[in-house]
Design an enzyme around this catalytic site. Structure first.
Site, PDB file in Angstrom:
ATOM      1  N   ASP A  33       1.003  -1.155  -0.195  1.00  0.00           N
ATOM      2  CA  ASP A  33      -0.097   0.379  -0.017  1.00  0.00           C
ATOM      3  C   ASP A  33       0.645   1.075  -0.306  1.00  0.00           C
ATOM      4  O   ASP A  33      -0.025   2.223   0.613  1.00  0.00           O
ATOM      5  CB  ASP A  33      -1.061  -0.181   1.423  1.00  0.00           C
ATOM      6  N   GLY A  37       0.911   1.818  -7.188  1.00  0.00           N
ATOM      7  CA  GLY A  37      -0.273   2.421  -7.949  1.00  0.00           C
ATOM      8  C   GLY A  37      -0.734   3.253  -9.168  1.00  0.00           C
ATOM      9  O   GLY A  37      -0.073   3.867 -10.359  1.00  0.00           O
ATOM     10  N   ALA A  62      -3.617  -7.997  -3.684  1.00  0.00           N
ATOM     11  CA  ALA A  62      -3.500  -7.010  -4.102  1.00  0.00           C
ATOM     12  C   ALA A  62      -4.183  -6.062  -4.629  1.00  0.00           C
ATOM     13  O   ALA A  62      -5.231  -6.867  -4.996  1.00  0.00           O
ATOM     14  CB  ALA A  62      -2.519  -7.262  -5.401  1.00  0.00           C
ATOM     15  N   GLY A  63      -3.717  -4.981  -4.533  1.00  0.00           N
ATOM     16  CA  GLY A  63      -5.055  -3.597  -4.978  1.00  0.00           C
ATOM     17  C   GLY A  63      -4.949  -2.146  -5.085  1.00  0.00           C
ATOM     18  O   GLY A  63      -4.304  -1.876  -3.578  1.00  0.00           O
ATOM     19  N   HIS A  64      -5.609  -1.632  -5.658  1.00  0.00           N
ATOM     20  CA  HIS A  64      -4.949  -0.435  -5.996  1.00  0.00           C
ATOM     21  C   HIS A  64      -5.891   0.319  -6.914  1.00  0.00           C
ATOM     22  O   HIS A  64      -6.360  -0.547  -7.329  1.00  0.00           O
ATOM     23  CB  HIS A  64      -3.425  -0.092  -6.129  1.00  0.00           C
ATOM     24  N   THR A  65      -5.988   1.737  -6.270  1.00  0.00           N
ATOM     25  CA  THR A  65      -7.205   2.307  -7.207  1.00  0.00           C
ATOM     26  C   THR A  65      -6.297   3.542  -7.910  1.00  0.00           C
ATOM     27  O   THR A  65      -5.382   4.227  -7.592  1.00  0.00           O
ATOM     28  CB  THR A  65      -8.218   3.565  -6.560  1.00  0.00           C
ATOM     29  N   THR A 152      -5.523 -11.821   3.281  1.00  0.00           N
ATOM     30  CA  THR A 152      -6.801 -11.080   2.969  1.00  0.00           C
ATOM     31  C   THR A 152      -8.018 -12.018   2.531  1.00  0.00           C
ATOM     32  O   THR A 152      -9.572 -11.771   1.939  1.00  0.00           O
ATOM     33  CB  THR A 152      -6.724 -10.875   1.742  1.00  0.00           C
ATOM     34  N   ARG A 332     -10.107  -2.332   5.214  1.00  0.00           N
ATOM     35  CA  ARG A 332      -9.486  -2.822   7.144  1.00  0.00           C
ATOM     36  C   ARG A 332      -8.837  -1.868   6.878  1.00  0.00           C
ATOM     37  O   ARG A 332      -7.872  -0.860   6.962  1.00  0.00           O
ATOM     38  CB  ARG A 332      -8.573  -4.066   7.160  1.00  0.00           C
ATOM     39  N   PRO A 333      -8.497  -0.956   8.896  1.00  0.00           N
ATOM     40  CA  PRO A 333      -7.769   0.469   9.397  1.00  0.00           C
ATOM     41  C   PRO A 333      -6.234  -0.218   9.201  1.00  0.00           C
ATOM     42  O   PRO A 333      -6.611  -1.598   9.762  1.00  0.00           O
ATOM     43  CB  PRO A 333      -8.573   0.551   9.963  1.00  0.00           C
TER      44      PRO A 333
HETATM   45  P1  IMP Z   1      -2.773 -13.055   2.109  1.00  0.00           P
HETATM   46  O1  IMP Z   1      -1.332 -12.662   0.392  1.00  0.00           O
HETATM   47  O2  IMP Z   1      -4.217 -13.300   1.899  1.00  0.00           O
HETATM   48  O3  IMP Z   1      -2.337 -14.114   1.715  1.00  0.00           O
HETATM   49  O4  IMP Z   1      -2.313 -12.006   3.374  1.00  0.00           O
HETATM   50  C1  IMP Z   1      -0.742 -11.958   4.165  1.00  0.00           C
HETATM   51  C2  IMP Z   1      -0.635 -10.714   4.774  1.00  0.00           C
HETATM   52  O5  IMP Z   1      -0.512  -9.926   3.215  1.00  0.00           O
HETATM   53  C3  IMP Z   1      -1.689 -10.423   5.478  1.00  0.00           C
HETATM   54  O6  IMP Z   1      -1.077  -9.579   6.448  1.00  0.00           O
HETATM   55  C4  IMP Z   1      -2.020  -9.419   4.352  1.00  0.00           C
HETATM   56  O7  IMP Z   1      -2.843  -8.553   5.133  1.00  0.00           O
HETATM   57  C5  IMP Z   1      -0.510  -8.598   3.544  1.00  0.00           C
HETATM   58  N1  IMP Z   1      -1.196  -8.486   2.975  1.00  0.00           N
HETATM   59  C6  IMP Z   1      -1.062  -9.097   0.952  1.00  0.00           C
HETATM   60  N2  IMP Z   1      -1.937  -8.601  -0.174  1.00  0.00           N
HETATM   61  C7  IMP Z   1      -1.404  -7.220   0.045  1.00  0.00           C
HETATM   62  C8  IMP Z   1      -1.752  -5.785  -0.240  1.00  0.00           C
HETATM   63  O8  IMP Z   1      -1.240  -5.510  -1.222  1.00  0.00           O
HETATM   64  N3  IMP Z   1      -1.138  -5.023   0.489  1.00  0.00           N
HETATM   65  C9  IMP Z   1      -0.760  -4.883   1.909  1.00  0.00           C
HETATM   66  N4  IMP Z   1      -0.966  -6.117   2.746  1.00  0.00           N
HETATM   67  C10 IMP Z   1      -1.098  -7.433   2.658  1.00  0.00           C
END
Ligand code: IMP
Length: 453
Positions: A33, A37, A62-65, A152, A332-333
Site C-alpha cells: 500500500d 499504483g 493486491a489492489g490499487h485504485t 486477505t 481494514r484500517p
Molecule cells: P495474504 O496475501 O492474503 O495471504 O495475506 C498475508 C499478509 O499479507 C496479510 O498480513 C495481508 O494483510 C498482507 N497483504 C497481502 N497483500 C497485501 C497488499 O497488497 N497490501 C498490504 N498488505 C497485504
C-alpha cells in the site's frame, strides 16, 4: 517562486525518473500500500516508453485504485497498463489467478469503456489457478490458528502451497484441455472437500463443500473470456525484449511481505520483492536494470506481525486519518507509524532499488516534528540490521531521530528543488541513510501532484 504559486507542470515522464532505456521493475519497499499504483500508472501510461506491463507475483490480494479524469478504476489482478492504449499487459507465471475475480474485473473494465481483449491482455499458461477451496482453506486456517496471519482471505497461501506440493494444483494452461480440466477438478474437489470438511468439523467451523458441477459450469463460462488470452508469456516477453521492446514489471504486495525476505511468517506467499520478477515472468536478472523502490513518508501495515514503529496513539490516528489509511482490497484500517529506515535500508538492498519514490509526503506536512527510526534496540543492544526472526523484531525498540516539520505546504510543489527546506531535509535524510537517490515525491493523490527533478 513560492511553492503555492508555482505553475503546475505536466505529469512526470519516465525519463525524469531516469528510465530512458531498458526494462524496469516497480516494487514496494514496506508492507504494501505504498502507492505503487500511482507510479506504475504514471510510467505505464507514458507514450513511447514501455510497451509491455507485466505482473509477476501475488493475486487478488493486491489492489490499487487509479483515477483517470473523473473515473476511478480498482485494479486487483489486471496490470495497470490496461488503462493505456497500445500497451500489452501480461499476467506472469508467478501470479495466482482466481478466474472468477479476473473475469469480473475484465467485465467491469469493459463496462467502463476500457478495451480488454486477447491483444492487450496475455495470461501465462504456467500461472496457477485459485479455486473456491483455496479461499475456504485460507479462512479455515486463519480461524483455526493460534496466531493468525491476518490474510486477505483470497486463497493466496493455499494456492501457492498447492503449487509447491504439486499434487493438487492446476495451471491456466491445464484449464484449456477440457478432458484434463473435468478430471482434475473432480479429483481435487473430492480430496479438498473431504480434507476441509474434516478440518472444519474438528474446530467447530463451517465448511460449504465445493460443487463440482457448478465449478465446471462457471469454469466453462470464464474460459470463454480467458482462453484466448492464455499463452507462453515468458517467451513473449523475452522475444519482445530482444527486439527492443521495453517491459515494465509491476510488483504487488511488497518486500517486507516477501515469502523469503519479509517478516516471516507474517508475509504473503510469493516473492514480492524485485527478486520475484525473474521467477515470476521468466525474464533473467540482467535484463532488468532499473528497480524503482516505492516507499511512504511513514510506515503502515495491515494484518498481523511485528511493526517496530507502530503508533497506537493519537499520532498514529492522525496519520491514518490524513493519509486515509484503509485497505483497498479489504477496507481494514491500516496500522500507522513513523518511517522505519532500518527496514527500508534492508528492503532497498534486497530489492536492489536503483532509485526511490517517496509517497504521501503531504500527509506529514502539518506535523511540527517528525520522528524517523534510525536503529533498533533489541534485548538492550543497538543495531541497524533488520532481524530475520519475527520474535526479535517484535522486541525491537525504535531509536528515533527527531527532525523539524516541513515548514510549509508541499501539495502544490512540482519540483523537488522547490520543496520547503524541512521537506528537502527529510528526503535528504532518507537518501543518505539508504544510499539511493530520491527521484520523486508524491504530494497528493492526483497524477500531477508529483514533484520530480
Ligand atoms: P495474504 O496475501 O492474503 O495471504 O495475506 C498475508 C499478509 O499479507 C496479510 O498480513 C495481508 O494483510 C498482507 N497483504 C497481502 N497483500 C497485501 C497488499 O497488497 N497490501 C498490504 N498488505 C497485504
Amino acid at each position: 517562486m513560492p511553492a503555492a504559486t508555482q505553475k503546475k507542470s505536466a505529469i512526470p515522464t519516465p525519463a525524469q525518473l531516469g528510465l530512458k532505456s531498458g526494462n524496469a521493475a516497480i516494487v514496494g519497499l514496506q508492507w504494501g500500500d505504498e502507492g505503487k499504483g500511482k507510479v506504475v500508472d504514471m510510467v505505464a501510461s507514458a507514450p513511447k516508453a514501455f510497451d509491455f506491463i507485466a505482473r509477476y507475483n501475488g493475486g487478488a490480494n493486491a489492489g490499487h485504485t487509479v483515477v483517470v479524469g473523473k473515473t476511478k478504476y480498482a485494479l486487483h489482478l489486471l496490470p495497470s497498463g490496461i488503462l493505456s492504449r497500445g500497451k500489452v499487459n501480461v499476467i506472469g507465471n508467478g501470479v495466482v489467478i482466481d478466474p472468477a475475480k479476473l473475469v469480473e474485473e475484465i467485465e467491469g473494465m469493459r463496462a467502463k469503456g476500457v478495451k480488454v481483449d486477447s491483444k492487450n491482455l496475455k495470461i501465462s499458461d504456467r500461472a496457477h489457478v485459485v479455486f473456491p477451496w483455496h479461499k475456504a482453506e485460507d479462512k479455515l486456517l486463519e480461524a483455526s490458528s493460534a496466531s493468525p496471519i491476518g490474510t486477505t482471505g483470497r486463497g493466496i497461501g493455499p494456492c501457492y502451497a498447492d503449487k509447491a506440493l504439486r499434487v493438487n494444483a492446476i495451471r491456466m494452461g491445464d484449464l484449456l484441455d477440457e478432458k484434463k480440466r473435468v478430471m482434475e477438478v473432480a479429483r481435487i474437489a473430492k480430496f479438498k472437500n473431504t480434507l476441509l470438511a474434516s478440518l472444519a468439523a474438528s474446530y467447530q467451523l463451517e465448511y460449504q463443500p465445493v460443487s463440482v458441477e457448478q465449478l465446471l459450469k462457471d469454469s466453462e463460462l470464464q474460459l470463454k473470456v480467458l482462453a484466448p488470452m492464455v499463452c507462453d508469456t515468458a517467451m513473449l516477453l523475452n522475444d519482445a525484449s530482444a527486439k527492443g521492446k521495453r517491459v515494465l514489471f509491476e510488483g504487488a504486495n511488497a518486500t517486507l511481505l516477501d515469502i523469503d525476505h519479509g517478516t516471516y511468517p507474517f508475509v504473503t506467499s510469493s516473492n514480492c520483492s524485485s527478486l520475484g520478477v525473474h521467477t515470476g515472468t521468466g525474464m533473467a536478472g540482467h535484463k532488468v536494470p532499473h528497480v524503482i523502490g516505492i516507499c511512504k513518508a511513514y510506515q503502515t501495515r495491515v494484518g498481523s506481525g511485528p511493526m517496530p514503529t507502530e503508533l497506537c496513539d493519537s499520532t498514529g490516528d492522525r496519520i491514518r486519518q490524513i493519509g486515509r489509511e484503509y485497505g483497498t482490497t479489504t477496507g481494514r484500517p491500516r496500522r500507522c507509524g513513523w518511517l522505519d529506515l532500518v527496514a527500508l535500508k534492508y528492503t532497498a538492498t534486497v530489492s536492489g532499488a536503483t532509485c526511490l519514490c517517496i509517497m504521501l509526503l503531504d500527509v506529514l506536512e502539518s506535523f511540527d516534528e517528525i520522528k524517523v527510526c534510525v536503529a533498533y534496540k533489541i534485548n538492550g543492544k543497538k543495531t541497524d540490521r533488520f532481524p530475520a526472526s519475527a520474535e526479535l523484531l517484535a522486541k525491537a525498540v525504535p531509536v528515533y531521530k527527531t527532525v523539524k516539520g516541513f515548514g510549509g505546504k508541499v501539495s502544490d510543489v512540482r519540483k523537488l528543488s522547490k520543496l520547503p527546506a524541512g521537506a528537502k531535509a527529510y528526503l535528504r535524510l532518507i537518501e543518505d541513510a539508504i544510499g539511493v537517490p530520491v527521484v520523486l515525491a508524491s504530494v497528493g493523490p492526483a497524477r500531477d501532484q508529483t514533484a520530480v527533478n
